[in-house]
Design an enzyme around this catalytic site. Structure first.
Site, short mmCIF file in Angstrom:
data_model
loop_
_atom_site.label_atom_id
_atom_site.label_comp_id
_atom_site.label_asym_id
_atom_site.label_seq_id
_atom_site.Cartn_x
_atom_site.Cartn_y
_atom_site.Cartn_z
CG ASP A 56 -1.83 1.21 1.30
OD1 ASP A 56 -1.83 2.00 0.34
OD2 ASP A 56 -2.53 1.37 2.31
CD GLU A 132 35.30 10.75 6.16
OE1 GLU A 132 35.07 11.77 6.87
OE2 GLU A 132 36.39 10.56 5.60
CD GLU A 134 31.05 12.84 12.31
OE1 GLU A 134 32.24 13.11 12.09
OE2 GLU A 134 30.19 13.69 12.65
CD GLU A 188 34.22 12.19 14.64
OE1 GLU A 188 34.45 13.24 15.29
OE2 GLU A 188 34.77 11.94 13.54
CD GLU A 195 34.10 9.40 10.68
OE1 GLU A 195 33.84 10.55 11.11
OE2 GLU A 195 35.04 9.16 9.88
CG HIS A 244 32.84 15.06 6.63
ND1 HIS A 244 33.89 15.05 7.53
CD2 HIS A 244 31.98 16.02 7.09
CE1 HIS A 244 33.69 15.94 8.47
NE2 HIS A 244 32.54 16.55 8.23
NE ARG A 315 39.80 17.54 8.64
CZ ARG A 315 40.96 17.18 8.14
NH1 ARG A 315 41.91 18.08 7.99
NH2 ARG A 315 41.18 15.93 7.77
CD GLU A 333 36.14 15.51 3.58
OE1 GLU A 333 35.75 15.03 4.65
OE2 GLU A 333 37.24 16.09 3.46
NE ARG A 335 35.12 19.60 6.37
CZ ARG A 335 35.63 18.67 7.18
NH1 ARG A 335 36.16 17.57 6.65
NH2 ARG A 335 35.64 18.83 8.48
#
Length: 444
Positions: A56, A132, A134, A188, A195, A244, A315, A333, A335
């Site tokens: 359904d 990655e 977490e 972490e 992680e 990330h 970062r 990457e 983030r």
């Protein structure tokens, strides 16, 4: 039962299921990214492969209306695994079909990703991604989750501070039994936060893996008497959980992002892809950070990216170009995504944004090498650095203004996603929080 001949792979999977399992869990995902399932006995396995299994669809968020309720699950034999954390249960991820048309349903998030992977293939590219994810682990109280963290560990701590070593070991063992290639796991930054990283794979397999990974972590934690959550920011004033995501495109077996003669080892294709991510970053945020809680993570000071820029090592930027051990590992990457997102939709819009950069040959800005968190507003303006949307309402506004990302979702998913998120944000802003009561009730 139809006369459709099973593929060789379906025949092999059917034979193995009959020898190893008594039940089969057919998994699919709704528009909001919540994993759903229908369980059938092994005796129905051949019928499921030939004809699919009806369910359904009107009961699933964002699928169809009550008068259009019948939907059909078609298992993908390539996703077959046995759930080692649930005895005698096989696991298959399904595509959702519209019985009236016989085609894959436009509202199936897996189809949305497949459509964008097909678009990449038309350009000669195959997408690979490495997430990655977490998550937090909390104590349970009579089966109900609390926000009392399971341990007091910090970044890369180990026992006795990291009391979840055994939990992560069990998760990894179950993932390994299911065919995952886990690369690393660790505690972490925040108390109770962890992680687990698994090997990169093609885009569809990565999305399937994320969905299965979340279900596995939660199930194993439950078996330990604990509660695991992928909520982005369950506790104020500490780091939230991100996901990330590392990305690359391959062309004729070669990494299309790599150029050994470039300062950052990035090719023109890589720069255009990166420029596309930056160009569409505000609209991507609505899909990659889809809850009101997501924006409690996306604030300065907690290592979450809020500034639309890129860097090699910095970062504080939205996108990072990590160091590569070899040409095959050259990647970018992004983030900003968090683990509450629908992995199929998130990877679909990320890919489409990058492809748009390639198709239009968008020019990539210079990298920002300084810590953007230390910039004042004037300095950010000098560098041309904008910020991501600060709340879900702004993010949905950005999505509605971005025809490229809206088109990537398709009309059905786009309309239902926007409607659901508008309603969610409307409910949220009308609520009165404990913080407001604590600060204003007695004062005024």
């Amino acid at each position: 039962m139809s006369n459709r001949k099973l593929t060789d792979l379906e025949e092999d999977v059917l034979e193995e299921i009959e020898s190893k399992a008594s039940m089969i869990r057919l998994q699919f995902t709704d528009i909001l990214g919540v994993a759903k399932s229908v369980t059938i006995p092994v005796s129905q396995a051949e019928k499921a492969f030939r004809d699919g299994v009806y369910f359904d669809g009107s009961s699933i968020n964002g699928f169809v209306r009550i008068q259009e309720s019948d939907m059909r699950l078609k298992p993908d034999a390539e996703t077959y695994e046995v759930l080692s954390w649930e005895e005698d249960v096989a696991h298959l991820i399904c595509d959702v079909h519209d019985p009236s048309e016989g085609e894959v349903f436009d509202g199936d998030p897996r189809k949305v990703l497949k459509d964008q992977l097909d678009r990449a293939e038309e350009h000669g590219y195959e997408m690979y991604a490495g997430p990655e994810p977490e998550f937090f682990v909390f104590e349970s109280d009579d089966g109900k989750p609390t926000t009392k963290t399971h341990d007091a560990g910090g970044y890369f701590d180990f026992a006795p501070k990291d009391e979840a070593t055994g939990l992560r070991r069990d998760v990894i063992q179950h993932l390994d039994n299911m065919g995952f290639n886990v690369e690393a796991s660790h505690h972490e930054v925040a108390e109770g936060q962890h992680e687990i990283d698994f090997e990169y794979a093609d885009g569809l397999k990565t999305a399937d893996n994320i969905s299965t990974f979340r279900s596995t972590v939660r199930a194993v934690a439950h078996n330990h008497g604990l509660h695991a959550t992928f909520m982005p920011k369950p506790i104020a004033h500490i780091n939230g959980s991100g996901m990330h995501t590392h990305l690359s495109l391959f062309e004729d077996g070669e990494n299309a992002f790599h150029d050994g003669s470039d300062e950052y080892n990035l090719s023109e294709t890589g720069y255009h892809f990166l420029a596309g991510l930056l160009e569409h970053a505000p609209a991507l945020t609505a899909v990659c950070n889809p809850t009101v809680n997501s924006y409690k993570r996306l604030v300065p000071g907690y290592e979450a990216p809020v500034y639309v820029a890129w860097s090699e090592v910095n970062r504080s930027a939205l996108i990072r170009k990590p160091a590569a051990r070899n040409p095959e590992s050259t990647r970018v990457e992004i983030r900003s995504p968090d683990p509450s997102c629908n992995p199929y939709l998130a990877l679909a819009v990320i890919l489409r944004a990058g492809l748009d950069g390639i198709e239009k040959e968008l020019e990539c800005p210079d990298p920002v090498l300084e810590n953007i968190y230390e910039f004042d507003e004037e300095t950010r303006e000098e560098h041309g650095i904008e910020t991501l949307p600060s709340n879900l309402g702004e993010a949905v506004d950005a999505l509605e203004q971005d025809d490229v990302i809206a088109d990537a979702l398709g009309d059905h998913v786009y309309e239902n996603f926007v409607q659901a998120k508008r309603e969610e944000y409307k409910e949220y802003i009308a609520e009165v929080s404990d913080w407001e009561l604590d600060n204003y009730l007695d004062k005024y």
